[in-house]
Design a protein around this motif. Structure first.
Motif, short mmCIF file in Angstrom:
data_model
loop_
_atom_site.label_atom_id
_atom_site.label_comp_id
_atom_site.label_asym_id
_atom_site.label_seq_id
_atom_site.Cartn_x
_atom_site.Cartn_y
_atom_site.Cartn_z
N SER A 273 4.51 13.41 -12.80
CA SER A 273 5.04 13.20 -13.95
C SER A 273 4.45 12.27 -15.04
CB SER A 273 6.04 12.11 -13.47
OG SER A 273 5.45 10.87 -13.46
N GLY A 274 2.75 12.33 -15.40
CA GLY A 274 2.73 11.85 -16.50
C GLY A 274 2.79 10.38 -16.65
N ASP A 275 3.72 9.32 -16.14
CA ASP A 275 4.37 8.28 -15.75
C ASP A 275 3.13 6.96 -16.31
OD1 ASP A 275 5.04 5.45 -16.19
OD2 ASP A 275 7.09 6.15 -14.21
N ARG A 276 2.91 7.07 -17.20
CA ARG A 276 1.54 5.55 -17.97
C ARG A 276 2.22 4.55 -17.15
NH1 ARG A 276 -1.61 8.54 -22.60
NH2 ARG A 276 -1.27 10.13 -22.12
N ILE B 185 -5.71 6.03 -8.95
CA ILE B 185 -4.83 7.46 -8.76
C ILE B 185 -4.25 7.08 -10.03
CG2 ILE B 185 -3.03 9.05 -7.74
CD1 ILE B 185 -4.05 8.87 -5.21
N ALA B 186 -3.03 6.52 -10.65
CA ALA B 186 -2.38 5.66 -11.31
C ALA B 186 -3.07 6.18 -11.88
CB ALA B 186 -1.36 4.79 -10.98
N ARG B 187 -3.79 5.78 -11.90
CA ARG B 187 -4.14 5.19 -13.28
C ARG B 187 -5.23 6.90 -14.41
NH1 ARG B 187 -9.52 1.54 -12.79
NH2 ARG B 187 -7.56 0.04 -12.29
N ARG B 188 -4.97 7.59 -13.71
CA ARG B 188 -5.32 8.65 -13.62
C ARG B 188 -4.91 9.33 -15.03
NH1 ARG B 188 -9.92 6.23 -11.78
NH2 ARG B 188 -11.68 7.67 -12.08
N ALA B 189 -2.66 9.33 -14.29
CA ALA B 189 -2.25 9.05 -15.43
C ALA B 189 -1.51 9.29 -16.92
CB ALA B 189 -0.69 8.63 -14.21
N ALA B 190 -2.55 7.89 -16.54
CA ALA B 190 -2.83 7.42 -18.24
C ALA B 190 -3.69 8.24 -19.20
CB ALA B 190 -3.41 6.02 -18.84
N TYR B 191 -4.49 9.38 -18.14
CA TYR B 191 -5.36 10.44 -19.21
C TYR B 191 -4.92 11.69 -19.09
CZ TYR B 191 -8.23 7.25 -16.48
OH TYR B 191 -9.53 5.71 -16.59
N GLY B 192 -3.95 11.33 -19.31
CA GLY B 192 -2.54 13.27 -18.20
C GLY B 192 -3.30 13.62 -18.38
N LEU B 193 -3.73 13.41 -16.87
CA LEU B 193 -4.10 15.00 -16.07
C LEU B 193 -2.84 15.93 -15.81
CD1 LEU B 193 -6.89 12.72 -13.92
CD2 LEU B 193 -7.23 14.27 -16.19
N GLY B 194 -1.71 15.20 -15.19
CA GLY B 194 -0.85 16.02 -14.92
C GLY B 194 -0.05 17.06 -15.68
N VAL C 233 1.15 -0.86 0.53
CA VAL C 233 0.13 0.22 0.10
C VAL C 233 0.78 1.00 0.00
CG1 VAL C 233 -1.76 1.57 1.06
CG2 VAL C 233 -2.00 -1.30 1.27
N VAL C 234 1.96 1.12 0.90
CA VAL C 234 2.67 3.00 0.46
C VAL C 234 3.52 2.36 -0.50
CG1 VAL C 234 5.09 3.24 2.33
CG2 VAL C 234 3.12 2.07 3.16
N GLU C 235 4.42 1.50 -1.16
CA GLU C 235 4.62 2.08 -2.66
C GLU C 235 3.87 2.16 -3.51
OE1 GLU C 235 6.21 -2.05 -3.43
OE2 GLU C 235 7.67 -2.08 -1.24
N ALA C 236 2.68 1.85 -3.52
CA ALA C 236 1.97 2.21 -4.10
C ALA C 236 0.41 3.57 -4.82
CB ALA C 236 0.29 1.14 -4.36
N LEU C 237 0.80 3.54 -2.64
CA LEU C 237 0.29 5.25 -3.29
C LEU C 237 1.65 6.40 -2.94
CD1 LEU C 237 -1.17 7.62 -1.64
CD2 LEU C 237 -0.48 6.96 0.40
N ALA C 238 2.69 6.05 -2.95
CA ALA C 238 4.03 6.73 -3.39
C ALA C 238 3.95 6.73 -4.95
CB ALA C 238 5.38 6.43 -2.48
N ALA C 239 4.27 5.40 -5.75
CA ALA C 239 4.29 5.48 -6.76
C ALA C 239 3.10 6.18 -8.28
CB ALA C 239 4.24 4.17 -7.35
N ALA C 240 1.95 5.77 -7.33
CA ALA C 240 0.79 6.56 -7.58
C ALA C 240 0.75 7.59 -7.30
CB ALA C 240 -0.61 6.17 -7.03
N THR C 241 1.52 8.65 -7.30
CA THR C 241 1.55 10.47 -6.68
C THR C 241 2.47 10.57 -7.74
OG1 THR C 241 0.76 10.88 -4.91
CG2 THR C 241 2.16 12.78 -5.50
#
Length: 214
Positions: free
Chosen positions: A40-43, A104-113, A27-35
């Motif tokens: 950064s927009g890392d899809r 949260i990470a999935r929104r990076a794939a949408y280009g929200l950043g 969970v901790v790793e996923a939250l850090a990676a998702a943010t």
């Protein structure tokens, strides 16, 4: 005579504890990676976290299986039973929290950043840091079986709630397209829910600590 084919009762307890620590770490790793991914927009991160779903589900199922097996011991004492019940209550909070980080990470794939204002980026960065602090504290509380962090996490959760409100207001004021504003409002909600789950875990651990102290 004891059944030599069955593991000792405390073997299951140790295995369950190990599985729980693994879930906390995920969970901790996923939250850090998702943010990081969102900012950064890392899809690629979204795909990585999605791929961990099966691992999280498997560990979740392992905990349930081990708890069921441990309960079957006729000599199980009350403290062990309280620990097992706490594990069953906490593990869904962990599974849901990993899923929220994945959202949260999935929104990076949408280009929200790329749609974030500088202030919105700062708010999301702060929410990620607050969330990680909360989950590390929750993990420590489970490891130590201490219920002393509930008040601190409740205060952090109030900060997370305020950040959610400010982020939604910032997005609305930025004039972002409705579709973008809706997605970012969801992101704010996901962080807020991650904070809620961390507080829930701490409260459950506090109850466990009180029970074990009896």
């Amino acid at each position: 005579m004891a059944d030599a084919s069955r593991p000792a009762p405390h073997t299951d307890i140790r295995q369950i504890d190990g599985k729980m620590f693994q879930l906390f770490a995920l969970v901790v790793e996923a939250l850090a990676a998702a943010t990081d991914a969102l900012l950064s927009g890392d899809r690629h991160v979204a795909a990585v976290l999605s791929g961990r779903d099966e691992l999280v589900d498997n560990v979740y199922n392992d905990v349930e299986r081990l708890v069921n097996r441990a309960v079957a011991f006729e000599t199980r004492n009350q403290k062990d039973l309280r620990f097992l019940l706490a594990a069953l209550r906490v593990v869904p909070e962990l599974e849901r929290s990993h899923e929220l980080a994945e959202h949260i990470a999935r929104r990076a794939a949408y280009g929200l950043g790329a749609e974030l204002t500088p202030r919105a980026r700062g708010l999301i960065d702060r929410m990620g840091k607050v969330g990680m602090t909360m989950w590390r504290k929750a993990a420590d509380s489970w490891y130590d079986k201490e219920g002393t962090v509930v008040e601190e996490l409740a205060q952090r959760d109030e900060e997370m709630d305020e950040l959610q409100t400010v982020l939604v207001s910032e997005v609305a004021a930025s004039g972002a397209p409705a579709s973008v504003a809706m997605e970012l409002a969801l992101v704010a909600r996901f962080y807020e829910r991650l904070g809620d789950h961390a507080v829930n875990v701490a409260r459950m651990v506090s109850t466990l600590h009180d029970d074990l102290a009896e």
